[in-house]
Scaffold this active site. Structure first.
Site, mmCIF file in Angstrom:
data_model
loop_
_atom_site.group_PDB
_atom_site.id
_atom_site.type_symbol
_atom_site.label_atom_id
_atom_site.label_comp_id
_atom_site.label_asym_id
_atom_site.label_seq_id
_atom_site.Cartn_x
_atom_site.Cartn_y
_atom_site.Cartn_z
ATOM 1 N N GLU A 1 -4.665 -8.917 0.002
ATOM 2 C CA GLU A 1 -5.446 -8.561 1.204
ATOM 3 C C GLU A 1 -6.907 -8.510 0.805
ATOM 4 O O GLU A 1 -7.290 -7.727 -0.083
ATOM 5 C CB GLU A 1 -5.016 -7.210 1.787
ATOM 6 C CG GLU A 1 -3.698 -7.281 2.517
ATOM 7 C CD GLU A 1 -3.316 -5.996 3.249
ATOM 8 O OE1 GLU A 1 -4.235 -5.260 3.687
ATOM 9 O OE2 GLU A 1 -2.110 -5.746 3.378
ATOM 10 N N GLU B 1 0.839 -1.208 0.000
ATOM 11 C CA GLU B 1 0.000 0.000 0.000
ATOM 12 C C GLU B 1 0.874 1.258 0.000
ATOM 13 O O GLU B 1 0.731 2.144 0.854
ATOM 14 C CB GLU B 1 -0.984 -0.016 1.182
ATOM 15 C CG GLU B 1 -1.914 -1.212 1.113
ATOM 16 C CD GLU B 1 -3.160 -1.136 2.004
ATOM 17 O OE1 GLU B 1 -3.265 -0.219 2.831
ATOM 18 O OE2 GLU B 1 -4.039 -2.008 1.841
HETATM 19 O O1 AHR Z 1 -4.987 -5.780 7.251
HETATM 20 C C1 AHR Z 1 -4.903 -4.563 7.919
HETATM 21 C C2 AHR Z 1 -4.280 -3.454 7.081
HETATM 22 O O2 AHR Z 1 -5.085 -3.187 5.980
HETATM 23 C C3 AHR Z 1 -2.938 -3.755 6.460
HETATM 24 O O3 AHR Z 1 -1.884 -3.550 7.341
HETATM 25 C C4 AHR Z 1 -2.874 -2.751 5.350
HETATM 26 O O4 AHR Z 1 -2.072 -3.192 4.291
HETATM 27 C C5 AHR Z 1 -4.330 -2.571 4.955
HETATM 28 O O5 AHR Z 1 -4.687 -1.253 4.849
#
Ligand code: AHR
Length: 500
Positions: free
Chosen positions: A303, A175
């Site tokens: 994610e 990110e």
């Molecule tokens: O999963 C929690 C957070 O969500 C992670 O650290 C980040 O990459 C995303 O914004």
């Protein structure tokens, strides 16, 4: 009356392989995910192997976890790998600035992570620090992990692991448009090229896939365009094998969807939100197809999962939430979306493994409970590396107020032993479905199956009642070469079908 649905599978029409990495997991140094969830330390009274919980390892083995992404998340871009190697008493602690300002003792570092994934049989997905680290620091880490003969390799051996580790995925930042940067897409491409060029895997037993940061469900769509455009003009000096996408089932910020105690209208709107994953992937595939029509670069949705309002009484920075039957349905729907795009989607990592967000497992000191999401993952194990088959059916409509959703969602696949597997989700929380299943050109001889259903859509497993939501045998009988069975409302079923 029940709804009747005819499902026909064409075993002669092979689709792509459903990459086993679609069932990957994510374990960040966040809240009680790693510390307490995985790591209790060798001196703990909780049964452990070299500090790693035995109960958790036992449960995770059944999921055949293909890979674990670590150490973050946002934490990855503040992580300095040297803090987490060497004698435990010499490890320096830092503040985990990303998550609740908790002290990070670094007792769980590189060697403990690899010990953990070796215990559960998973591959490594390491996220390198691009945000606050240097190109050299990342290059050194990969050399420390994978080299056979260098000072860094000797240091690894002195720390207990002479044999080089295998690194399946190397994430170049996380990110980076937000917590891992922030960089514009163009600024990131400059970093990506450098980190890619200087990060070398020296262990030829396993190729390392380099993963570039891509967009998020909530923004930064330009990342796919800019990264793929740069990749299409790459030189010999750098390459990526995958583009990362992140997308949570969340409703804006701060997270406000109740994890339990929701009504059917709220259920339907969350399912609608989840199904948006399909369009998100399609949009990014269309961009990638422009620059990479041969599909050399895969998508890793590294994610995904539900992100609800935190459980009352917990630190909001720990991202702890309840996990209900709705989460199992959401997991199944996402698996199905990934499988339908399996020619491009080659991996995904649910956020997160233990005690954080849409977890497989919740722990409380020595106690452990398996969530409905865990059971969905376990039931889908046969789909790992199976060949997707053409599945014809009418999705129907489940209507909730002004929300229209599909009633039923089905995928099918053939595993490497020739067995055919069918996953059927009944999204509708009110009506059962009578399924009439047939195999084109073949006659069904017998079938076995499991169903995950629940008394209410927000039913959870608790430490006191751990089996409220757990898979049950689905009674199945083939008649005249076909299978007729009824699936309960709000349920996930996985069936293995034998033909004559
Ligand atoms: O999963 C929690 C957070 O969500 C992670 O650290 C980040 O990459 C995303 O914004």
């Amino acid at each position: 009356a029940n709804t009747a649905v005819k499902v026909s599978i064409d075993p002669a029409q092979d689709g792509p392989v459903i990459n086993r990495h679609i069932f990957g997991q994510f374990a960040e140094h966040l809240g009680r995910g790693v510390y307490e969830g995985v790591w209790v330390g060798p001196d703990s009274t909780i049964p452990n192997t070299r500090g790693i919980r035995k109960d958790v390892v036992g449960a995770l083995k059944a999921l055949k976890v293909p890979n674990v992404r670590w150490p973050g998340g946002c934490f990855a871009d503040e992580y300095h790998w040297r803090d987490g190697i060497g004698k435990p008493e010499d490890r320096r602690s830092r503040i985990n600035a990303s998550w609740a300002g908790r002290p990070e003792p670094n007792s769980f570092g590189t060697h403990e992570f690899f010990d953990f994934i070796q215990q559960i049989g998973a591959d490594a997905f390491i996220s390198a620090n691009v945000g606050s680290g240097t190109v050299q620091e990342a290059a050194d880490w990969l050399e420390y992990l994978t080299a056979q003969d260098s000072s860094l390799a000797k240091e690894r051996a002195a720390n207990g692991h002479p044999k080089p580790y295998e690194v399946a995925f190397w994430g170049i930042g996380n990110e980076v448009w937000g917590c891992g940067g922030p960089f514009t897409a163009e600024e990131y491409v400059t970093k990506l090229k450098q980190f890619s060029n200087f990060s070398t895997n020296h262990n030829k037993n396993m190729p390392t896939q380099q993963v570039a940061v891509g967009p998020d469900g909530d923004g930064f769509p330009e990342y796919a365009e800019v990264v793929m455009n740069a990749w299409s003009k790459r030189t010999w000096a750098w390459n990526i094998e995958a583009l990362s996408l992140h997308r949570y089932t969340r409703n804006g910020w701060p997270p406000n969807i109740p994890a339990t105690g929701f009504n059917q209208k709220q259920y339907a709107s969350v399912i609608k939100e989840t199904l948006g994953m399909n369009d998100f992937i399609k949009t990014n595939i269309a961009i990638m197809d422009k620059y990479d029509p041969e599909k050399k670069v895969g998508i890793l949705v590294d994610e995904w999962g539900t992100w609800y309002a935190p459980t009352k009484g917990t630190d909001p920075g720990y991202l702890e939430q309840e996990n209900s039957q709705r989460d199992a349905i959401i997991a199944a729907l996402n698996f199905n979306i990934f499988a339908r795009h399996a020619d491009r989607v080659r991996g995904a990592n649910i956020a997160q493994m233990i005690n954080v967000l849409q977890a497989m497992i919740l722990t409380d000191k020595e106690k452990m409970v398996l969530t409905p999401t865990y059971h969905a993952f376990r039931m889908y194990v046969p789909f790992q590396n199976a060949v997707r088959l053409k599945t014809n059916y009418d999705q129907g409509v489940y209507k909730e107020g002004d929300i229209n959703l599909p009633k039923i969602d089905v995928i099918s696949a053939r595993d490497n032993q020739g067995r055919i597997w069918v996953a059927v989700t009944n999204i509708d929380p009110k009506q059962s479905i009578d399924v009439d299943l047939s195999l084109l050109g073949k006659s069904i001889a017998s079938a076995d199956g499991e169903i995950l259903k629940a008394p209410t859509i927000d039913a959870v497993n608790s430490f006191a009642k751990p089996d409220v939501v757990s898979p049950k045998n689905l009674s199945l009988k083939a008649i005249n070469g076909q299978l007729k069975f009824t699936i309960a409302p709000q349920s996930v079923s996985v069936i293995s079908v034998k033909s004559q």
